[in-house]
Write a protein that holds these residues in place. Structure first.
Motif, PDB file in Angstrom:
ATOM      1  N   ALA A 108       0.839  -1.201   0.000  1.00 36.70           N
ATOM      2  CA  ALA A 108       0.000   0.000   0.000  1.00 36.70           C
ATOM      3  C   ALA A 108       0.876   1.254   0.000  1.00 36.70           C
ATOM      4  N   ALA A 109       1.958   1.248   0.769  1.00 29.16           N
ATOM      5  CA  ALA A 109       2.849   2.403   0.832  1.00 29.16           C
ATOM      6  C   ALA A 109       3.512   2.644  -0.525  1.00 29.16           C
ATOM      7  N   VAL A 110       3.975   1.591  -1.172  1.00 28.60           N
ATOM      8  CA  VAL A 110       4.600   1.719  -2.497  1.00 28.60           C
ATOM      9  C   VAL A 110       3.580   2.235  -3.504  1.00 28.60           C
ATOM     10  N   ALA A 111       2.367   1.701  -3.460  1.00 29.32           N
ATOM     11  CA  ALA A 111       1.311   2.153  -4.372  1.00 29.32           C
ATOM     12  C   ALA A 111       0.997   3.631  -4.141  1.00 29.32           C
ATOM     13  N   ALA A 112       0.946   4.053  -2.890  1.00 29.59           N
ATOM     14  CA  ALA A 112       0.673   5.457  -2.573  1.00 29.59           C
ATOM     15  C   ALA A 112       1.791   6.360  -3.091  1.00 29.59           C
ATOM     16  N   LEU A 113       3.027   5.934  -2.923  1.00 29.93           N
ATOM     17  CA  LEU A 113       4.157   6.719  -3.420  1.00 29.93           C
ATOM     18  C   LEU A 113       4.127   6.833  -4.938  1.00 29.93           C
ATOM     19  N   LEU A 114       3.862   5.736  -5.609  1.00 34.13           N
ATOM     20  CA  LEU A 114       3.775   5.763  -7.072  1.00 34.13           C
ATOM     21  C   LEU A 114       2.641   6.663  -7.532  1.00 34.13           C
ATOM     22  N   TRP A 115       1.485   6.609  -6.876  1.00 31.26           N
ATOM     23  CA  TRP A 115       0.361   7.452  -7.232  1.00 31.26           C
ATOM     24  C   TRP A 115       0.715   8.927  -7.043  1.00 31.26           C
ATOM     25  N   LYS A 116       1.350   9.232  -5.905  1.00 29.81           N
ATOM     26  CA  LYS A 116       1.725  10.614  -5.610  1.00 29.81           C
ATOM     27  C   LYS A 116       2.735  11.122  -6.631  1.00 29.81           C
ATOM     28  N   ARG A 117       3.670  10.279  -7.008  1.00 29.08           N
ATOM     29  CA  ARG A 117       4.674  10.665  -8.014  1.00 29.08           C
ATOM     30  C   ARG A 117       3.996  10.964  -9.345  1.00 29.08           C
ATOM     31  N   GLN A 118       3.071  10.123  -9.724  1.00 27.33           N
ATOM     32  CA  GLN A 118       2.344  10.313 -10.978  1.00 27.33           C
ATOM     33  C   GLN A 118       1.549  11.610 -10.947  1.00 27.33           C
ATOM     34  N   GLN A 119       0.916  11.914  -9.810  1.00 34.04           N
ATOM     35  CA  GLN A 119       0.157  13.158  -9.677  1.00 34.04           C
ATOM     36  C   GLN A 119       1.069  14.371  -9.799  1.00 34.04           C
ATOM     37  N   GLY A 120       2.251  14.279  -9.188  1.00 35.08           N
ATOM     38  CA  GLY A 120       3.222  15.377  -9.265  1.00 35.08           C
ATOM     39  C   GLY A 120       3.678  15.624 -10.687  1.00 35.08           C
ATOM     40  N   MET A 121       3.919  14.552 -11.430  1.00 39.67           N
ATOM     41  CA  MET A 121       4.320  14.687 -12.831  1.00 39.67           C
ATOM     42  C   MET A 121       3.207  15.331 -13.646  1.00 39.67           C
ATOM     43  N   ALA A 122       1.988  14.908 -13.408  1.00 39.82           N
ATOM     44  CA  ALA A 122       0.847  15.463 -14.139  1.00 39.82           C
ATOM     45  C   ALA A 122       0.663  16.941 -13.796  1.00 39.82           C
ATOM     46  N   THR A 123       0.849  17.289 -12.519  1.00 45.80           N
ATOM     47  CA  THR A 123       0.706  18.683 -12.097  1.00 45.80           C
ATOM     48  C   THR A 123       1.782  19.540 -12.741  1.00 45.80           C
ATOM     49  N   ARG A 124       3.035  19.051 -12.755  1.00 42.57           N
ATOM     50  CA  ARG A 124       4.117  19.810 -13.378  1.00 42.57           C
ATOM     51  C   ARG A 124       3.837  20.032 -14.860  1.00 42.57           C
ATOM     52  N   GLN A 125       3.334  19.013 -15.532  1.00 45.94           N
ATOM     53  CA  GLN A 125       3.043  19.143 -16.956  1.00 45.94           C
ATOM     54  C   GLN A 125       1.886  20.108 -17.175  1.00 45.94           C
ATOM     55  N   SER A 126       0.842  20.034 -16.336  1.00 48.39           N
ATOM     56  CA  SER A 126      -0.293  20.929 -16.523  1.00 48.39           C
ATOM     57  C   SER A 126       0.106  22.377 -16.251  1.00 48.39           C
ATOM     58  N   ILE A 127       1.039  22.602 -15.337  1.00 48.72           N
ATOM     59  CA  ILE A 127       1.535  23.956 -15.080  1.00 48.72           C
ATOM     60  C   ILE A 127       2.237  24.475 -16.326  1.00 48.72           C
ATOM     61  N   LYS A 128       3.070  23.651 -16.936  1.00 44.55           N
ATOM     62  CA  LYS A 128       3.806  24.075 -18.119  1.00 44.55           C
ATOM     63  C   LYS A 128       2.886  24.314 -19.308  1.00 44.55           C
ATOM     64  N   ASP A 129       1.793  23.542 -19.390  1.00 39.84           N
ATOM     65  CA  ASP A 129       0.863  23.687 -20.514  1.00 39.84           C
ATOM     66  C   ASP A 129      -0.106  24.847 -20.331  1.00 39.84           C
ATOM     67  N   SER A 130      -0.164  25.400 -19.160  1.00 46.88           N
ATOM     68  CA  SER A 130      -1.094  26.486 -18.863  1.00 46.88           C
ATOM     69  C   SER A 130      -0.715  27.752 -19.630  1.00 46.88           C
ATOM     70  N   ASP A 131      -1.711  28.556 -19.957  1.00 47.07           N
ATOM     71  CA  ASP A 131      -1.470  29.839 -20.613  1.00 47.07           C
ATOM     72  C   ASP A 131      -1.129  30.936 -19.614  1.00 47.07           C
ATOM     73  N   LYS A 132      -1.241  30.636 -18.337  1.00 49.33           N
ATOM     74  CA  LYS A 132      -0.939  31.630 -17.307  1.00 49.33           C
ATOM     75  C   LYS A 132       0.562  31.941 -17.321  1.00 49.33           C
ATOM     76  N   PRO A 133       0.921  33.184 -16.980  1.00 51.22           N
ATOM     77  CA  PRO A 133       2.351  33.527 -16.892  1.00 51.22           C
ATOM     78  C   PRO A 133       3.044  32.687 -15.820  1.00 51.22           C
ATOM     79  N   TRP A 134       4.257  32.306 -16.105  1.00 52.95           N
ATOM     80  CA  TRP A 134       5.031  31.554 -15.132  1.00 52.95           C
ATOM     81  C   TRP A 134       5.489  32.511 -14.030  1.00 52.95           C
ATOM     82  N   PRO A 135       5.713  32.009 -12.802  1.00 50.79           N
ATOM     83  CA  PRO A 135       5.992  32.887 -11.653  1.00 50.79           C
ATOM     84  C   PRO A 135       7.463  33.262 -11.490  1.00 50.79           C
TER      85      PRO A 135
END
Length: 172
Positions: free
Chosen positions: A13-40
């Motif tokens: 369960a711990a390994v699955a949670a870590l993998l899920w969290k890592r995947q979410q972080g990657m998706a969040t980083r990509q969605s930030i880069k794809d956003s039209d909002k100005p970078w900070p």
């Protein structure tokens, strides 16, 4: 339930949670880069006020004989001769920058100048400074560590460029 089975289930369960969290972080980083909002990000000065003073002094003292570069990554200045242990030696100079690098016009390094402040009194900085100094010395690069910004004339003397002004008396 057996204790060892419970531990295995918890570990999976711990390994699955870590993998899920890592995947979410990657998706969040990509969605930030794809956003039209100005970078900070905002531009900032590369040098502190004291370093700017030193840079101006070096420029005035050494121009047109030498080029002065600032905040240069050490790996840009040093080549590792020992290819068998290159990774180990790269770690010694990794993420270390040099305050000022003086080059001739073909960008051959002539000297390195470090301008110390209070932070260089800390033990970790002293170890890092010692590594820098030894690497540069062993590479045959002149090295100066300064606590204060020198005068233009002092810099010219260090580099053998100082020529005292002569006063000629007019003859009548």
């Amino acid at each position: 339930m057996d204790t060892s089975l419970l531990l295995i289930v918890l570990a999976v369960a711990a390994v699955a949670a870590l993998l899920w969290k890592r995947q979410q972080g990657m998706a969040t980083r990509q969605s930030i880069k794809d956003s039209d909002k100005p970078w900070p990000f905002a531009a900032r000065s590369v040098l502190t006020e004291r370093e700017r003073e030193m840079f101006r002094t070096l420029q005035e003292a050494l121009h047109p004989h030498y080029i002065v570069l600032s905040q240069v990554d050490m790996k840009q200045v040093l080549r590792i001769k020992d290819r068998r242990n290159e990774r180990r030696w790269r770690g010694v100079i990794a993420q270390k920058s040099l305050d000022f690098v003086v080059c001739d016009y073909d960008t051959t390094v002539i000297a390195v100048i470090e301008l110390d402040d209070k932070s260089h009194q800390r033990a970790d900085r002293q170890r890092s400074d010692a590594d820098k100094e030894r690497a540069l010395k062993d590479a045959g690069i002149k090295f100066w560590r300064l606590r204060n910004v020198p005068s233009v004339q002092q810099v010219q003397k260090i580099f053998g460029l100082y020529r005292p002004a002569t006063t000629e008396m007019a003859t009548a």
